[in-house]
Design a protein around this motif. Sequence first.
Motif, short mmCIF file in Angstrom:
data_model
loop_
_atom_site.label_atom_id
_atom_site.label_comp_id
_atom_site.label_asym_id
_atom_site.label_seq_id
_atom_site.Cartn_x
_atom_site.Cartn_y
_atom_site.Cartn_z
N ALA A 1 7.54 -12.10 -35.47
CA ALA A 1 8.99 -11.93 -35.65
C ALA A 1 9.55 -13.16 -36.36
O ALA A 1 9.12 -14.28 -36.10
N LEU A 2 10.50 -12.94 -37.25
CA LEU A 2 11.24 -14.03 -37.88
C LEU A 2 12.69 -13.88 -37.42
O LEU A 2 13.30 -12.81 -37.60
N VAL A 3 13.24 -14.93 -36.82
CA VAL A 3 14.61 -14.89 -36.32
C VAL A 3 15.42 -15.96 -37.04
O VAL A 3 15.06 -17.14 -37.01
N THR A 4 16.51 -15.57 -37.69
CA THR A 4 17.38 -16.56 -38.36
C THR A 4 18.45 -17.04 -37.38
O THR A 4 18.84 -16.32 -36.46
N GLY A 5 18.92 -18.26 -37.61
CA GLY A 5 20.00 -18.79 -36.78
C GLY A 5 19.57 -19.04 -35.34
O GLY A 5 20.31 -18.79 -34.40
N VAL A 6 18.35 -19.59 -35.16
CA VAL A 6 17.84 -19.77 -33.79
C VAL A 6 18.54 -20.89 -33.03
O VAL A 6 18.41 -20.99 -31.82
N THR A 7 19.28 -21.74 -33.74
CA THR A 7 19.92 -22.86 -33.04
C THR A 7 21.24 -22.43 -32.39
O THR A 7 21.86 -23.20 -31.68
N GLY A 8 21.67 -21.17 -32.65
CA GLY A 8 22.83 -20.63 -31.93
C GLY A 8 22.33 -19.95 -30.66
O GLY A 8 21.14 -19.68 -30.51
N GLY A 9 23.25 -19.67 -29.76
CA GLY A 9 22.87 -19.10 -28.47
C GLY A 9 22.14 -17.77 -28.58
O GLY A 9 21.09 -17.57 -27.95
N LEU A 10 22.65 -16.86 -29.40
CA LEU A 10 22.04 -15.53 -29.50
C LEU A 10 20.66 -15.60 -30.14
O LEU A 10 19.72 -14.95 -29.68
N GLY A 11 20.55 -16.37 -31.22
CA GLY A 11 19.27 -16.47 -31.92
C GLY A 11 18.20 -17.12 -31.06
O GLY A 11 17.05 -16.67 -31.03
N GLY A 12 18.58 -18.15 -30.33
CA GLY A 12 17.63 -18.83 -29.44
C GLY A 12 17.13 -17.91 -28.35
O GLY A 12 15.94 -17.88 -28.03
N GLU A 13 18.06 -17.14 -27.77
CA GLU A 13 17.68 -16.21 -26.69
C GLU A 13 16.83 -15.05 -27.24
O GLU A 13 15.87 -14.62 -26.61
N THR A 14 17.17 -14.57 -28.44
CA THR A 14 16.39 -13.50 -29.06
C THR A 14 14.95 -13.99 -29.30
O THR A 14 13.98 -13.29 -29.00
N ALA A 15 14.83 -15.21 -29.84
CA ALA A 15 13.50 -15.78 -30.10
C ALA A 15 12.72 -15.96 -28.80
O ALA A 15 11.53 -15.62 -28.72
N ARG A 16 13.38 -16.47 -27.76
CA ARG A 16 12.71 -16.68 -26.46
C ARG A 16 12.21 -15.36 -25.89
O ARG A 16 11.06 -15.24 -25.43
N ALA A 17 13.08 -14.34 -25.94
CA ALA A 17 12.74 -13.05 -25.35
C ALA A 17 11.54 -12.41 -26.06
O ALA A 17 10.64 -11.86 -25.42
N LEU A 18 11.52 -12.50 -27.40
CA LEU A 18 10.41 -11.91 -28.15
C LEU A 18 9.11 -12.69 -27.91
O LEU A 18 8.03 -12.11 -27.77
#
Length: 309
Positions: free
Chosen positions: A26-43
């Motif tokens: 998975a590639l997640v953009t904007g990981v330093t924001g709350g939503l992006g960080g949580e999306t990355a963690r969950a995946l």
Amino acid sequence: MGMNGFGPGTTTEEVLDGVDLTGRTALVTGVTGGLGGETARALAACGAAVILAARDGDAAAGVAARIRAQVPRADLSFVALDLADLSAVRGAVERIGSRPIDLLINNAGVMYTPFARTADGFELQFGTNHLGHFLLTTALAANLRSAAHRSGDPARVVTVSSDAHRAHAVDLADPAFAHRPYDKFVAYAQSKAANVLMTVELQNRSGGDGIRAFAVHPGVCATGLSRHMSRDDFAEMKRMSAGKPGLLSNLESIPEAAATSVWAATAPALGSAGGAYLADCGIDRAAEHATDPATATSLWTLSEQLVAL
């Protein structure tokens, strides 16, 4: 509650219960924001290898450390990505190389910014939220196709839009505010409508190539995205959300707000729903101006011209 039992209070944990993403990237953009960080963690918690994309490498390293504290075996890598600079987007794509990408989560964004231009001269919100992601997505098409070919499942492109898209259509004649006075609310809404239009056209063009595209309204939660907002801005936002009482008082937690993104990325039930607009872990209807097929094609053609500068 939807048919799946999910709804506004559903969290990323609940959505991903039993999901195994081992072998997927998975590639997640904007990981330093709350939503992006949580999306990355969950995946990552489900076994996906996650490429963390962000402008700020130090901040991304901090996110990686926080994810590893919760998911010790997380497979994480970093790519520098500045969506407001098309040459930087191309550089990120070069560094990713031919690596197959199963899930592309276009999560980064700016909101209600004072007037500014990107490195390429576009209005900042349209340039970042739409054009940067448009270039990233189209430039990674081969990576998405090869992932789909390898796994036998369609690759997914999830683009975080917002219900704010309902307020204003994309002005195809003047997306950069060259001829009309700048209004940050109009600019934000236009950029979020563009996210939905891109999703519609991407599905139309690439659905047969093993790519499924979804646009997501994450719900309203307090993240760093609101850092440019004044008291008057919140009043204006309240006015614009008048049809949804309690919208701003019932803020979702970050795991609730990120839940629809990870549901879009993983839910088997969405296999045949490519092109859909999703909210509260269910299928919703976007505004007509954001789903009109002719407008979607026109915006795609315009975007190709703009990013080919």
